[in-house]
Scaffold this motif. Structure first.
Motif, PDB file in Angstrom:
ATOM      1  N   THR A  28       0.822  -1.212   0.000  1.00  0.00           N
ATOM      2  CA  THR A  28       0.000   0.000   0.000  1.00  0.00           C
ATOM      3  C   THR A  28       0.853   1.258   0.000  1.00  0.00           C
ATOM      4  N   SER A  29       1.959   1.238   0.735  1.00  0.00           N
ATOM      5  CA  SER A  29       2.819   2.416   0.837  1.00  0.00           C
ATOM      6  C   SER A  29       3.398   2.825  -0.506  1.00  0.00           C
ATOM      7  N   SER A  30       3.581   1.856  -1.397  1.00  0.00           N
ATOM      8  CA  SER A  30       4.274   2.121  -2.649  1.00  0.00           C
ATOM      9  C   SER A  30       3.397   2.006  -3.885  1.00  0.00           C
ATOM     10  N   HIS A  31       2.350   1.177  -3.820  1.00  0.00           N
ATOM     11  CA  HIS A  31       1.525   0.934  -5.009  1.00  0.00           C
ATOM     12  C   HIS A  31       0.031   1.100  -4.750  1.00  0.00           C
ATOM     13  N   GLY A  32      -0.306   1.719  -3.629  1.00  0.00           N
ATOM     14  CA  GLY A  32      -1.719   1.912  -3.316  1.00  0.00           C
ATOM     15  C   GLY A  32      -2.461   2.696  -4.369  1.00  0.00           C
ATOM     16  N   LYS A  33      -1.780   3.693  -4.960  1.00  0.00           N
ATOM     17  CA  LYS A  33      -2.415   4.528  -5.975  1.00  0.00           C
ATOM     18  C   LYS A  33      -2.193   4.002  -7.387  1.00  0.00           C
ATOM     19  N   ASP A  34      -0.935   3.766  -7.773  1.00  0.00           N
ATOM     20  CA  ASP A  34      -0.684   3.408  -9.175  1.00  0.00           C
ATOM     21  C   ASP A  34      -1.239   2.035  -9.538  1.00  0.00           C
ATOM     22  N   HIS A  35      -1.391   1.132  -8.559  1.00  0.00           N
ATOM     23  CA  HIS A  35      -2.014  -0.167  -8.815  1.00  0.00           C
ATOM     24  C   HIS A  35      -3.432  -0.231  -8.247  1.00  0.00           C
ATOM     25  N   ASP A  36      -3.933   0.899  -7.789  1.00  0.00           N
ATOM     26  CA  ASP A  36      -5.316   1.060  -7.330  1.00  0.00           C
ATOM     27  C   ASP A  36      -5.738  -0.066  -6.382  1.00  0.00           C
ATOM     28  N   MET A  37      -5.103  -0.078  -5.212  1.00  0.00           N
ATOM     29  CA  MET A  37      -5.387  -1.113  -4.221  1.00  0.00           C
ATOM     30  C   MET A  37      -6.555  -0.673  -3.329  1.00  0.00           C
ATOM     31  N   ASN A  38      -7.703  -0.485  -3.948  1.00  0.00           N
ATOM     32  CA  ASN A  38      -8.884   0.022  -3.245  1.00  0.00           C
ATOM     33  C   ASN A  38     -10.120  -0.776  -3.647  1.00  0.00           C
ATOM     34  N   GLN A  73       2.534  -9.466  -0.992  1.00  0.00           N
ATOM     35  CA  GLN A  73       3.072  -9.425  -2.357  1.00  0.00           C
ATOM     36  C   GLN A  73       3.582  -8.021  -2.673  1.00  0.00           C
ATOM     37  N   TYR A  74       4.795  -7.939  -3.208  1.00  0.00           N
ATOM     38  CA  TYR A  74       5.506  -6.668  -3.352  1.00  0.00           C
ATOM     39  C   TYR A  74       4.775  -5.636  -4.215  1.00  0.00           C
ATOM     40  N   SER A  75       4.050  -6.105  -5.238  1.00  0.00           N
ATOM     41  CA  SER A  75       3.407  -5.182  -6.172  1.00  0.00           C
ATOM     42  C   SER A  75       1.927  -4.969  -5.876  1.00  0.00           C
ATOM     43  N   GLY A  76       1.429  -5.592  -4.831  1.00  0.00           N
ATOM     44  CA  GLY A  76       0.017  -5.451  -4.487  1.00  0.00           C
ATOM     45  C   GLY A  76      -0.903  -6.337  -5.283  1.00  0.00           C
ATOM     46  N   ALA A  77      -0.379  -7.454  -5.807  1.00  0.00           N
ATOM     47  CA  ALA A  77      -1.189  -8.346  -6.641  1.00  0.00           C
ATOM     48  C   ALA A  77      -2.267  -9.070  -5.858  1.00  0.00           C
ATOM     49  N   SER A  78      -2.189  -9.057  -4.524  1.00  0.00           N
ATOM     50  CA  SER A  78      -3.231  -9.690  -3.719  1.00  0.00           C
ATOM     51  C   SER A  78      -4.326  -8.697  -3.341  1.00  0.00           C
ATOM     52  N   SER A  79      -4.383  -7.560  -4.053  1.00  0.00           N
ATOM     53  CA  SER A  79      -5.450  -6.588  -3.864  1.00  0.00           C
ATOM     54  C   SER A  79      -6.137  -6.342  -5.205  1.00  0.00           C
ATOM     55  N   THR A  80      -7.085  -5.401  -5.206  1.00  0.00           N
ATOM     56  CA  THR A  80      -7.830  -5.099  -6.426  1.00  0.00           C
ATOM     57  C   THR A  80      -8.437  -3.707  -6.303  1.00  0.00           C
ATOM     58  N   SER A  81      -9.138  -3.285  -7.333  1.00  0.00           N
ATOM     59  CA  SER A  81      -9.770  -1.961  -7.350  1.00  0.00           C
ATOM     60  C   SER A  81     -11.290  -2.118  -7.330  1.00  0.00           C
ATOM     61  N   ALA A  82     -11.990  -1.033  -6.969  1.00  0.00           N
ATOM     62  CA  ALA A  82     -13.455  -1.028  -6.995  1.00  0.00           C
ATOM     63  C   ALA A  82     -13.944  -1.145  -8.442  1.00  0.00           C
ATOM     64  N   PRO A  83     -15.046  -1.845  -8.653  1.00  0.00           N
ATOM     65  CA  PRO A  83     -15.976  -2.385  -7.649  1.00  0.00           C
ATOM     66  C   PRO A  83     -15.667  -3.817  -7.240  1.00  0.00           C
ATOM     67  N   ASN A  84     -14.481  -4.312  -7.561  1.00  0.00           N
ATOM     68  CA  ASN A  84     -14.156  -5.706  -7.272  1.00  0.00           C
ATOM     69  C   ASN A  84     -14.078  -5.976  -5.769  1.00  0.00           C
ATOM     70  N   ILE A  85     -13.999  -7.261  -5.429  1.00  0.00           N
ATOM     71  CA  ILE A  85     -14.079  -7.718  -4.041  1.00  0.00           C
ATOM     72  C   ILE A  85     -12.732  -8.258  -3.576  1.00  0.00           C
ATOM     73  N   GLN A  86     -12.368  -7.931  -2.337  1.00  0.00           N
ATOM     74  CA  GLN A  86     -11.187  -8.489  -1.684  1.00  0.00           C
ATOM     75  C   GLN A  86     -11.631  -9.544  -0.681  1.00  0.00           C
ATOM     76  N   LEU A  87     -11.123 -10.778  -0.834  1.00  0.00           N
ATOM     77  CA  LEU A  87     -11.333 -11.833   0.164  1.00  0.00           C
ATOM     78  C   LEU A  87     -10.093 -11.904   1.039  1.00  0.00           C
ATOM     79  N   ASP A  88     -10.232 -11.589   2.304  1.00  0.00           N
ATOM     80  CA  ASP A  88      -9.120 -11.605   3.249  1.00  0.00           C
ATOM     81  C   ASP A  88      -9.242 -12.843   4.130  1.00  0.00           C
ATOM     82  N   LEU A  89      -8.390 -13.828   3.872  1.00  0.00           N
ATOM     83  CA  LEU A  89      -8.441 -15.097   4.606  1.00  0.00           C
ATOM     84  C   LEU A  89      -7.451 -15.146   5.759  1.00  0.00           C
TER      85      LEU A  89
END
Length: 515
Positions: A28-38, A73-89
C-alpha cells in the motif's frame, strides 16, 4: 455497492469505518495509488460458506475477486480496485481442525490452512520437532507463500516450501470444494504451485510433507553481525560466490548475506542482542537508553548432515565469522530451532515506501565477471551517504549447484521458475516521500548494468512472482517470470479452464487466460 447477504464474517465497504485498516497491505505504501489497491468491498470470511456466497455474488454481478492471506506481495497483486471484491483469509481458518500432523509409511505430514502466519507455522512445527524450508518474514501468511515458492534459508539443502506440497484444497469459481493432487488434476496442481497465484481458485488448506529433527541430528547454524564496511562485504560475498560458481559444492551448506542501512530494527532479527550490545558498544545508545543501529551486515550460515558420513567443515564457518562484532558462535541445534533463528519478527523492514528488485541468475562465472566488486560498489553508493533519505535492505543467497535440492527438485510437478538459478539477490531501496526519484535512479543503474547481454549479474531478466517489480501487466512481461512460451501457454490453458468468467482476474498481474 452493498454488502453480501448471508455472509457471517466482517464486511467493509469503501469509505466505511475501518476500511483503510482492512485494506492495508505491504504494498500500500508504494503501489496503493498506481495499482489502485482500493477494493469496492472487503470480506473477512468466517467459513467456507462465506467464500462460496462471495464467489457466487461476484459471478452474478460480473465482478472479480482478489484473494489475500497475508497481503505481502511486493506489487500489491493480492489486492484489487473497486468495484471488485477483496477476500481476506488472514484469520478465516485458525481453528483446532485447521492444522494437524499425521504419519504415513514412516513419513510425517502437516495438513494446514492458509490463514496461519509464517511465524505461527514455524512455532507449531518447532514445538513438534518438525521443520520445512520457508522464508524469513514472520507476518507473511503461508497461503501466498506456498503458491509463490517459499524461498528461504534452506533452499540448497531442502528446496522450496512449495516443493513439499502433496495436495491443495480449493473452492473453485462455481463454489465447489475440490482436493487437487498430482493424480487428481496434475495440470491444476502444476499451475497452483508457481503458476498464477490467487487466479486459479480459493486455496483454503494444503498438505505438506515435513522433515523430522531426529533425522538430521548434528545440524549447525551461525548468525553473525558485522558493522558495515565495503571490505567486509566484499570478503563475505567472495565466499558466497565461491559457492554459487562451484556446481559441485555440497548440498549440506546454505548461506545468505544481508546488508541493512542504519536505523534497521535489529532487535526484531535478534531479540537477545540488546544487553550484549549495550555493554560492548554503548556508543550506539542514546541518553534515553534506546539504540540507534548503524549500517550492518548479517551472515546466516547453516550446515545439515544427510548421512552419518557427512562431516562439517568448521573452517567454512570460521571464515564467515572472522572479525564479527557479535555472534553466539556456531550452534548445534535441531533444525526446527535453527529455522526460527532466521526469522525477521517485524511487519516490514523500514516504515517507508520502497522501490524493490529481486534478481536471479544462473551464472557460474560471477567471480570472473567481477560481480562482487560491482555489487559492493552499487550497495556502497546507496548505503554510505549520510542522510540521503534512502534505506537499503539487501539479501544475497546461494541456491544453485548440481547437488542443491533447489536444482534437483525441478520437474517435480510444480511451475516454480528458474530452477537453474545459482544465486538470488534482493536489493530493496526504501525512501521517504520526497526522494523516490533517488531510489528509482539507483535501481535503474542496477537494472542497466546488472541485467542483460552484458550484465554483471545475469544475461537474462529472470524475475520471481513474490518479488515482482516494474510492469504490472504480467502478460506483457511473461518471459521475465517463465522460462518459455510453451510453459506460459500451458498455464494459460489452465487459467481458461478454471477461471472462464474472469472471477479470479482482479488485476493485470496474472497469467492471461488463453483465448
Amino acid at each position: 455497492m452493498a454488502t453480501i447477504a448471508g455472509v457471517t464474517g466482517k464486511q467493509y465497504l469503501h469509505g466505511s469505518k475501518s476500511y483503510s485498516e482492512a485494506s492495508y497491505q505491504y504494498a500500500t505504501s508504494s503501489h496503493g495509488k498506481d495499482h489502485d489497491m482500493n477494493p469496492g468491498l472487503i470480506i473477512q470470511p468466517s467459513n467456507k460458506n462465506d467464500i462460496v456466497l462471495a464467489l457466487k455474488y461476484a459471478k452474478a454481478n460480473k465482478l472479480a475477486v482478489a484473494i489475500r492471506t497475508g497481503g505481502h506481495q511486493y506489487s500489491g497483486a493480492s489486492s484489487t480496485s473497486a468495484p471488485n471484491i477483496q477476500l481476506d483469509l488472514g484469520e478465516t481458518f485458525q481453528g483446532p481442525d485447521d492444522r494437524h500432523i499425521f504419519d504415513i509409511d514412516g513419513k510425517s505430514f502437516v495438513r494446514t490452512s492458509v490463514s496461519w502466519s509464517l511465524g505461527d507455522f514455524n512455532a507449531y512445527s518447532t514445538k513438534n520437532k518438525l521443520f520445512v524450508p520457508h522464508g524469513q518474514c514472520t507476518e507473511v501468511h503461508i497461503g501466498g507463500h506456498v503458491q509463490t515458492g517459499g524461498y528461504g534459508q534452506l533452499g540448497r539443502s531442502f528446496g522450496l516450501f512449495g516443493d513439499h506440497v502433496t495436495s491443495l484444497e480449493i473452492i473453485d469459481h462455481e463454489g465447489n470444494f475440490k482436493e487437487i493432487t498430482k493424480t487428481t488434476d496434475p495440470e491444476l496442481f502444476f499451475a497452483l504451485l508457481g503458476g498464477s497465484p490467487g487466479n486459479l481458485g480459493v486455496v483454503t488448506h494444503f498438505t505438506i510433507q515435513v522433515h523430522r529433527d531426529s533425522d538430521y541430528q548434528g545440524s549447525r547454524g551461525l548468525k553473525a553481525l558485522f558493522w558495515y564496511k565495503p571490505s567486509t562485504l566484499k570478503r563475505l560475498l567472495d565466499i558466497l560466490v565461491e559457492m554459487s560458481d562451484n556446481p559441485d559444492f555440497p548440498r549440506n551448506y546454505d548461506l545468505c548475506v544481508s546488508v541493512l542501512s542504519s536505523s534497521f530494527p535489529l532487535l526484531d532479527l535478534w531479540p537477545g542482542i540488546d544487553a550484549t550490545m549495550e555493554r560492548d558498544h554503548p556508543e550506539i545508545y542514546g541518553k534515553d537508553g534506546l539504540p540507534f543501529w548503524p549500517r550492518t551486515i548479517i551472515v546466516y550460515a547453516q550446515w545439515v548432515p544427510f548421512s552419518s558420513s557427512d562431516v562439517c567443515d568448521m573452517s567454512w564457518f570460521d571464515r564467515l565469522s572472522n572479525h564479527c562484532i557479535f555472534s553466539p558462535g556456531v550452534e548445534e541445534k535441531p533444525m526446527s530451532e535453527l529455522t526460527g533463528e532466521w526469522i525477521f519478527r517485524n511487519r516490514r523492514e523500514f516504515e517507508h515506501p520502497y522501490v524493490k528488485r529481486t534478481y536471479s541468475t544462473n551464472s557460474t562465472t560471477l567471480a570472473k565477471d567481477g560481480w562482487v566488486d560491482w555489487v559492493v560498489g552499487r550497495i556502497d553508493s546507496i548505503v554510505k551517504p549520510e542522510k540521503n533519505h534512502c534505506w537499503l535492505s539487501a539479501q544475497l543467497q546461494c541456491f544453485g549447484g548440481k547437488n542443491s535440492k533447489f536444482t534437483t527438485n525441478a520437474d517435480n510437478g510444480t511451475a516454480f521458475s528458474w530452477r537453474d538459478s545459482t544465486l538470488v539477490a534482493t536489493l530493496d531501496c526504501f525512501h521517504d516521500d520526497k526522494h523516490k526519484t533517488r531510489a528509482e535512479d539507483w535501481e535503474k543503474v542496477n537494472d542497466e548494468e546488472g541485467i542483460g547481454p552484458n550484465g554483471k549479474f545475469s544475461k537474462q531478466d529472470r524475475r520471481l512472482l513474490w518479488g515482482s517489480y516494474g510492469e504490472f501487466d504480467l502478460d506483457a512481461v511473461w518471459d521475465r517470470y517463465f522460462e518459455d512460451r510453451q510453459k506460459y501457454e500451458r498455464l494459460q490453458k489452465v487459467r481458461q479452464r478454471v477461471d472462464p468468467d474472469g472471477t479470479f482476474t482482479p488485476n493485470p498481474f496474472c497469467v492471461k487466460r488463453l483465448q
